[in-house]
Design an enzyme around this catalytic site. Structure first.
Site, PDB file in Angstrom:
ATOM      1  N   CYS A  79     -31.143  28.756  -5.648  1.00 36.85           N
ATOM      2  CA  CYS A  79     -30.645  29.954  -6.319  1.00 36.85           C
ATOM      3  C   CYS A  79     -31.680  30.352  -7.365  1.00 36.85           C
ATOM      4  CB  CYS A  79     -29.311  29.625  -6.999  1.00 36.85           C
ATOM      5  SG  CYS A  79     -28.696  30.986  -8.007  1.00 36.85           S
ATOM      6  N   CYS A 189     -34.014  36.482  -4.483  1.00 35.23           N
ATOM      7  CA  CYS A 189     -32.624  36.037  -4.566  1.00 35.23           C
ATOM      8  C   CYS A 189     -32.326  35.536  -3.161  1.00 35.23           C
ATOM      9  CB  CYS A 189     -31.709  37.200  -4.935  1.00 35.23           C
ATOM     10  SG  CYS A 189     -29.958  36.846  -4.638  1.00 35.23           S
TER      11      CYS A 189
HETATM   12  N1  DGL Z   1     -28.440  33.755  -4.513  1.00 36.56           N
HETATM   13  C1  DGL Z   1     -28.641  33.636  -5.911  1.00 36.56           C
HETATM   14  C2  DGL Z   1     -30.057  33.871  -6.332  1.00 36.56           C
HETATM   15  O1  DGL Z   1     -30.943  33.426  -5.615  1.00 36.56           O
HETATM   16  C3  DGL Z   1     -27.563  34.190  -6.812  1.00 36.56           C
HETATM   17  C4  DGL Z   1     -27.052  35.559  -6.505  1.00 36.56           C
HETATM   18  C5  DGL Z   1     -25.849  35.939  -7.345  1.00 36.56           C
HETATM   19  O2  DGL Z   1     -24.836  35.263  -7.246  1.00 36.56           O
HETATM   20  O3  DGL Z   1     -25.944  36.921  -8.081  1.00 36.56           O
HETATM   21  O4  DGL Z   1     -30.344  34.420  -7.364  1.00 36.56           O
END
Ligand code: DGL
Length: 268
Positions: A79, A189
């Site tokens: 993440c 993301c």
């Molecule tokens: N998938 C995550 C990232 O890489 C978080 C996305 C979210 O929940 O806003 O930042």
């Protein structure tokens, strides 16, 4: 070395706010099918991108404490938002290895043979400035164009990427970014690779970089050099946890990874 008999076959754990981290996890699992794996989707707190730094640190601590109880040998922060907001604060609190996506991929991105790099990421990741800071450590001359994408995570989690209004949102964000003339755009993301087909309708697919590719190679290389790879030839086990909506997680995941069993619900 006795690590091989003690912790090598312990699980490696991955987490994200939802299905996004599966873009990393699925690649890892494909390359190392004999590893025992845990995955935690913190769906109760989704989306992470509009949470404060303090909230993101407390979510990360809860998840890492949970993983610690299960004797993990390493944790992958699949993440970007958590890597940008929480990693620095928690990195010395655990005895296992922690791999944050942004910091692990920065050198590889900085060494790309280009001078103009766009970054699409969540509002919290962009606000942190961590992508620029990390890349500029290795290549101060690269021009970086960060842009936050407001509804993209919700679009992915609701499987709404083919709805006309969502296609318009994605198209307009992309047009904004293209004004900077980036040679490559990082999907900063882990949810965004789910949108590659939509993005590719309006520009070349080759423009986009999914850092998961580099990230997984980095993790495997590092596990190997620390003598932490699983040394069994059996296929590895898998446990998937979520903090809310297990059924919805299973459905949203389908595009990237087939989740066999309904995820286990953990209250946090
Ligand atoms: N998938 C995550 C990232 O890489 C978080 C996305 C979210 O929940 O806003 O930042």
């Amino acid at each position: 070395m006795n690590t091989s008999t003690t912790i090598n076959n312990n699980p490696i754990a991955f987490f994200d706010s939802g299905v996004g981290g599966l873009t990393v996890y699925s690649k890892f699992r494909h390359k190392l099918p004999n590893e025992n794996c845990l995955y935690f989707g913190d769906t109760k707190h989704l989306p992470y991108g509009n949470k404060t730094k303090e909230e993101l640190i407390s979510y990360a601590k809860f998840i890492l404490d949970f993983f610690a109880e299960q004797n993990v040998k390493a944790v992958v922060i699949a993440c970007n938002t958590s890597s940008s907001a929480a990693y620095e604060s928690i990195k010395n609190d655990y005895s296992f290895k922690i791999y944050p996506i942004i910091q692990s991929c920065a050198k590889i991105l900085a060494e790309l043979p280009i001078s103009r790099l766009g970054i699409f990421a969540t509002p919290a990741t962009i606000k942190s400035g961590v992508y620029e800071t990390e890349i500029k450590k290795y290549n101060p001359n690269m021009s970086i164009y960060p842009q936050s994408c407001h509804n993209w995570v919700d679009i992915v989690e609701s499987k709404g990427q083919n709805e006309p209004k969502n296609i318009e949102i994605i198209k307009s964000d992309l047009e904004n970014m293209l004004n900077n003339n980036p040679e490559k755009i990082v999907l900063g993301c882990t949810h965004y690779p789910y949108l590659t087909d939509v993005l590719s309708k309006f520009s070349s697919k080759e423009l986009f970089i999914d850092p998961a590719e580099y990230f997984v190679d980095y993790i495997i290389k590092d596990l190997k050099s620390n003598n932490l790879l699983n040394n069994s030839n059996n296929s590895g086990s898998e446990k998937i946890y979520v903090s809310a909506n297990p059924e919805q997680f299973k459905i949203a995941a389908e595009m990237f990874y087939h989740v066999d069993k309904t995820p286990i619900l953990i209250n946090n």
